[in-house]
Design an enzyme around this catalytic site. Structure first.
Site, short mmCIF file in Angstrom:
data_model
loop_
_atom_site.label_atom_id
_atom_site.label_comp_id
_atom_site.label_asym_id
_atom_site.label_seq_id
_atom_site.Cartn_x
_atom_site.Cartn_y
_atom_site.Cartn_z
N ASN A 41 0.87 -1.13 -0.03
CA ASN A 41 -0.05 -0.03 -0.13
C ASN A 41 0.79 1.32 -0.24
OD1 ASN A 41 -2.48 -1.48 0.24
ND2 ASN A 41 -2.77 -1.03 2.32
N ASN A 177 0.77 6.21 14.74
CA ASN A 177 -0.64 6.84 15.45
C ASN A 177 -0.01 6.75 16.86
OD1 ASN A 177 -1.29 4.26 16.21
ND2 ASN A 177 -2.49 3.88 14.29
N ASP A 244 -1.60 4.60 5.46
CA ASP A 244 -0.60 4.28 4.26
C ASP A 244 -0.23 5.38 3.32
OD1 ASP A 244 -0.07 1.72 5.60
OD2 ASP A 244 -1.53 0.82 4.37
P1 ATP Z 1 -5.26 3.57 9.14
O1 ATP Z 1 -4.41 2.37 9.63
O2 ATP Z 1 -6.93 3.48 9.37
O3 ATP Z 1 -5.09 3.80 7.85
P2 ATP Z 1 -3.73 5.20 10.87
O4 ATP Z 1 -4.12 5.14 12.27
O5 ATP Z 1 -2.49 4.73 10.59
O6 ATP Z 1 -4.95 4.71 9.95
P3 ATP Z 1 -4.83 7.76 11.08
O7 ATP Z 1 -3.87 8.79 12.05
O8 ATP Z 1 -5.85 7.60 11.48
O9 ATP Z 1 -3.79 6.69 10.54
O10 ATP Z 1 -4.92 8.76 9.75
C1 ATP Z 1 -3.52 9.18 8.97
C2 ATP Z 1 -3.74 10.61 8.63
O11 ATP Z 1 -4.82 10.64 7.73
C3 ATP Z 1 -3.92 11.58 9.53
O12 ATP Z 1 -3.12 12.16 10.15
C4 ATP Z 1 -4.74 12.80 8.62
O13 ATP Z 1 -4.09 13.52 7.77
C5 ATP Z 1 -5.56 11.82 7.52
N1 ATP Z 1 -6.95 11.73 8.22
C6 ATP Z 1 -7.43 10.66 8.75
N2 ATP Z 1 -8.70 10.61 8.98
C7 ATP Z 1 -9.10 11.69 8.49
C8 ATP Z 1 -10.20 12.45 8.13
N3 ATP Z 1 -11.46 11.96 8.84
N4 ATP Z 1 -10.16 13.63 7.51
C9 ATP Z 1 -9.39 14.10 7.05
N5 ATP Z 1 -7.93 13.47 6.77
C10 ATP Z 1 -7.87 12.23 7.60
#
Ligand code: ATP
Length: 295
Positions: A41, A177, A244
């Site tokens: 990804n 995260n 990703d």
């Molecule tokens: P996942 O494993 O579900 O892809 P993650 O936990 O690794 O997610 P997140 O912190 O949820 O990562 O999201 C990564 C980035 O994506 C955030 O820093 C933000 O920039 C963007 N993002 C996530 N959710 C949203 C949202 N609802 N609206 C806009 N941008 C978002």
């Protein structure tokens, strides 16, 4: 060139009325097959964002492997370093219930056979992008070889895992995260705010740590300098693949010489665009779309 070393899985997704309880059988929708795995990804996200990207991963000798190679090549990822091993290609079996809950079983298969000795010569690479869905021993060996060769090491420490300082000492940019940030410090570190936690992580080696915060955007620390970037306000359809995309786009911008705040802004734009469409790889934006949102 960004060498992405990590997992590739085929995701088998079935919609179900509810998640099956132990011993229960539920009837679901038709199966939808989707390319996945954090390594693949992120390679796709980085290549679509305009990066020169090669993928190093282990696939089986089966039809699933051919589908995954096809999806990487379609996004212009160089697959010449992919290993074919005598184990089934990685797969994830995903049930998605009507109320949005999901249950996921991952069969890593071939991903577990990516070995320290599989790392190619690094002379073309400026950045090595890693995650934790391949053996930790392999991740550590690659990070240490890249550090010795002067290649920038970007580690997305996902899934959540406690990490030893020997690995963190080889990392230039760590991306996590909030849950992963707490986990990598070990069980002792369940509290503390972002300022404290990121300072503690930097003390263990990485030059920069980036913490993604979902709809709250991201926080980054490089030495004493901190950055907070809000998420782009978008109409969210499905956040799968946002993390990703963030990692891939950020790596491409950094590999092209952008400063950290600029790379974080582009990563936020790319991840937000991914949230506006369903799926992981199919929803990842191209470079022009990211540039339009940044303008
Ligand atoms: P996942 O494993 O579900 O892809 P993650 O936990 O690794 O997610 P997140 O912190 O949820 O990562 O999201 C990564 C980035 O994506 C955030 O820093 C933000 O920039 C963007 N993002 C996530 N959710 C949203 C949202 N609802 N609206 C806009 N941008 C978002």
């Amino acid at each position: 060139m960004i060498l992405t070393a990590g997992s590739a899985n085929l995701d088998f997704v079935v919609r179900v009325p509810h998640i099956a309880a132990p011993g229960e059988t539920v009837l679901g929708s038709d199966t939808v097959l989707m390319p996945g795995g954090k390594g693949a990804n992120q390679a796709v996200a980085a290549a679509r964002a305009g990066g020169k990207v090669a993928f190093l991963g282990a696939l089986g000798n089966d039809a699933f492997a051919d589908m995954l190679l096809g999806s990487l090549s379609d996004s212009a990822v160089d697959t010449r370093h992919v290993r074919r091993v005598a184990a089934p290609t990685g797969a994830a079996y995903i049930s998605v219930a009507e109320n949005g809950e999901n249950a996921i079983t991952v069969a890593p298969g071939a991903n577990n056979y990516l070995r320290p000795g599989d790392l190619p010569e690094l002379h073309e690479a400026t950045h090595l992008l890693l995650q934790l869905e391949i053996p930790l021993e392999t991740v550590s060996a690659y990070a240490s070889a890249a550090r010795a060769a002067g290649v920038q090491v970007v580690l997305n420490a996902a899934p959540a895992c406690a990490l030893d300082t020997a690995l963190l000492a080889c990392v230039d940019i760590l991306i996590v995260n909030e849950g992963e940030l707490r986990a990598l410090q070990g069980a002792v570190c369940t509290d503390g705010d972002l300022e404290e936690l990121t300072a503690a992580v930097l003390a263990r080696g990485p030059g920069t740590v980036v913490v993604t915060l979902g709809a709250r955007g991201c926080f980054a620390r490089s030495g004493q300098k901190t950055h907070r970037i809000p998420a782009y306000p978008v109409k969210v359809i499905d956040t799968t693949g946002a993390g990703d995309t963030f990692v891939g786009v950020m790596s491409t911008w950094l590999a092209q010489g952008a400063a950290l705040p600029e790379a974080l802004q582009a990563a936020s734009a790319g991840a937000a665009l991914t949230c506006t469409r369903a799926g992981a790889q199919p929803s990842m934006p191209g470079r022009q779309e990211i540039l339009r949102l940044l303008a």
